[in-house]
Design a protein around this motif. Structure first.
Motif, PDB file in Angstrom:
ATOM      1  N   GLU A  40      -5.284  -2.565  -5.236  1.00  9.19           N
ATOM      2  CA  GLU A  40      -3.878  -2.726  -4.845  1.00  9.19           C
ATOM      3  C   GLU A  40      -3.283  -4.030  -5.359  1.00  9.19           C
ATOM      4  OE1 GLU A  40      -5.666   0.216  -2.138  1.00  9.19           O
ATOM      5  OE2 GLU A  40      -6.296  -1.739  -2.877  1.00  9.19           O
ATOM      6  N   ASN A  41      -4.128  -5.026  -5.627  1.00  8.27           N
ATOM      7  CA  ASN A  41      -3.654  -6.333  -6.083  1.00  8.27           C
ATOM      8  C   ASN A  41      -3.855  -6.548  -7.579  1.00  8.27           C
ATOM      9  OD1 ASN A  41      -2.795  -7.057  -3.531  1.00  8.27           O
ATOM     10  ND2 ASN A  41      -4.754  -7.994  -2.974  1.00  8.27           N
TER      11      ASN A  41
ATOM     12  N   GLN B 227       3.213  -0.027 -11.323  1.00 12.52           N
ATOM     13  CA  GLN B 227       2.215   0.597 -10.480  1.00 12.52           C
ATOM     14  C   GLN B 227       1.035  -0.354 -10.312  1.00 12.52           C
ATOM     15  OE1 GLN B 227       0.119   4.015 -12.172  1.00 12.52           O
ATOM     16  NE2 GLN B 227       0.680   3.380 -14.246  1.00 12.52           N
ATOM     17  N   SER B 228       0.174  -0.036  -9.354  1.00 13.59           N
ATOM     18  CA  SER B 228      -1.057  -0.797  -9.157  1.00 13.59           C
ATOM     19  C   SER B 228      -2.214  -0.054  -9.809  1.00 13.59           C
ATOM     20  CB  SER B 228      -1.343  -0.974  -7.662  1.00 13.59           C
ATOM     21  OG  SER B 228      -1.696   0.267  -7.069  1.00 13.59           O
TER      22      SER B 228
ATOM     23  N   ARG C  32      -4.744   0.966  -8.267  1.00 14.31           N
ATOM     24  CA  ARG C  32      -5.053   2.060  -7.342  1.00 14.31           C
ATOM     25  C   ARG C  32      -4.205   3.291  -7.673  1.00 14.31           C
ATOM     26  NH1 ARG C  32      -9.251   2.632  -4.341  1.00 14.31           N
ATOM     27  NH2 ARG C  32      -8.922   0.758  -3.071  1.00 14.31           N
ATOM     28  N   ASP C  33      -2.899   3.061  -7.946  1.00 13.95           N
ATOM     29  CA  ASP C  33      -2.022   4.176  -8.332  1.00 13.95           C
ATOM     30  C   ASP C  33      -2.531   4.834  -9.618  1.00 13.95           C
ATOM     31  OD1 ASP C  33      -0.280   3.659  -6.189  1.00 13.95           O
ATOM     32  OD2 ASP C  33       0.829   2.183  -7.365  1.00 13.95           O
TER      33      ASP C  33
ATOM     34  N   GLU D  64      -1.133   5.066   3.435  1.00 12.91           N
ATOM     35  CA  GLU D  64      -2.169   4.141   3.876  1.00 12.91           C
ATOM     36  C   GLU D  64      -1.658   3.149   4.916  1.00 12.91           C
ATOM     37  OE1 GLU D  64      -3.906   2.252   0.517  1.00 12.91           O
ATOM     38  OE2 GLU D  64      -4.380   4.131  -0.497  1.00 12.91           O
TER      39      GLU D  64
ATOM     40  N   SER E 269       0.841  -1.184   0.000  1.00 16.59           N
ATOM     41  CA  SER E 269       0.000   0.000   0.000  1.00 16.59           C
ATOM     42  C   SER E 269       0.882   1.241   0.000  1.00 16.59           C
ATOM     43  CB  SER E 269      -0.898   0.011   1.238  1.00 16.59           C
ATOM     44  OG  SER E 269      -1.736  -1.108   1.248  1.00 16.59           O
TER      45      SER E 269
END
Length: 283
Positions: A239-240, A192-193, A195-196, A76, A72
């Motif tokens: 995130e995954n 990157q994820s 989320r990013d 976070e 994370s």
């Protein structure tokens, strides 16, 4: 019930506060793991996610007053709990590896991030000359207490036939270094994820509707491959979902199989969700 004192600095807290005014740490309640922030059941004495013992200030048996894949973002991460985790080390006491450190065939590079029970470094496989992401966690124990979990994560990924949208991970390895037993899980390096990516395009609706929908479609193909292998993920969140390759036209891959469960075992397990393991909002 909310804690009366901040678990990080001891500042008295009032009901309704979600951030400590003294140290700005997140305020956690009795049923939140103070190490990884996951929700715990009142009867649990051990967090099933990061294997951290519940602190004495939290309930254990009845309510009483009192985080991988891709780490994370630092904003976070929760403050680590004082309780010891696997092998007597928590993330607050885990030594940080210096760039250039050699662990077996891997030369450690910059730290990419930390999770609840591990750190991820950019590393180079010196035997092959390839860059990898290396998830590591140190322990005092001779038999590393997280080896079984890493082995299960590797085997779950290995059982999936169509891996076009599944992050590649290698078999876990053990290495002695500086008097500690290091458990390593080499994996495909992502830039990157999801989320990013979402944070970088917060109001760009056209980008989200075009590239965003394409990434979502790739995530669906990854989930399809997981289900075809008779598995459910249980921690499928932005995130995954990791992006690899070219940053303009990346490939999305599903990562972090640490909580994967077999659909075939639901009768023996009393249901896929009977043990409460997973991220509730995404299970």
């Amino acid at each position: 019930m909310q804690n009366n004192l901040c678990t990080t600095c001891g500042e008295p807290l009032e009901p309704g506060w979600d951030t400590c005014p003294a140290c700005t740490s997140p305020v956690v309640d009795d049923n939140t793991c103070q190490n990884c922030g996951k929700t715990l059941k009142p009867t649990w004495k051990l967090c099933p996610f990061c294997k951290t013992a519940r602190s004495s200030s939290q309930g254990s048996g009845s309510p009483t007053p009192g985080f991988g894949g891709f780490p994370s973002p630092a904003s976070e991460l929760l403050s680590p709990a004082p309780d010891t985790g696997a092998g007597g080390l928590t993330m607050s006491t885990q030594p940080e590896l210096e760039p250039g450190t050699q662990l077996r065939d891997f030369r450690i590079g910059p730290l990419l991030g930390k999770g609840a029970s591990s750190a991820v470094y950019r590393a180079e496989n010196t035997l092959l000359g390839d860059p990898v992401a290396l998830k590591v966690v140190a322990s005092f124990a001779g038999d590393h207490p997280l080896l079984g979990a890493y082995r299960d994560e590797y085997k779950a990924q290995l059982s999936i036939i169509n891996k076009a949208h599944i992050l590649h991970i290698e078999a876990p390895l053990l290495c002695a270094h500086q008097g500690l037993n290091w458990l390593m899980l080499p994996m495909e390096l992502a830039h990157q994820s999801l989320r990013d990516w979402m944070k970088r395009h917060p109001v760009e609706n056209e980008q989200r509707l075009e590239q965003g929908l394409e990434l979502f479609a790739q995530a669906c193909l990854g989930v399809q491959a997981i289900h075809e292998a008779g598995l459910v993920h249980l921690d499928l969140k932005p995130e995954n979902l990791l992006l690899i390759g070219d940053e303009e036209t990346p490939t999305l891959k599903v990562a972090d199989f640490g909580l994967t469960r077999s659909m075939m075992s639901r009768a023996q397990r009393g249901g896929l969700f009977g043990d409460g393991i997973g991220t509730p909002a995404y299970m």
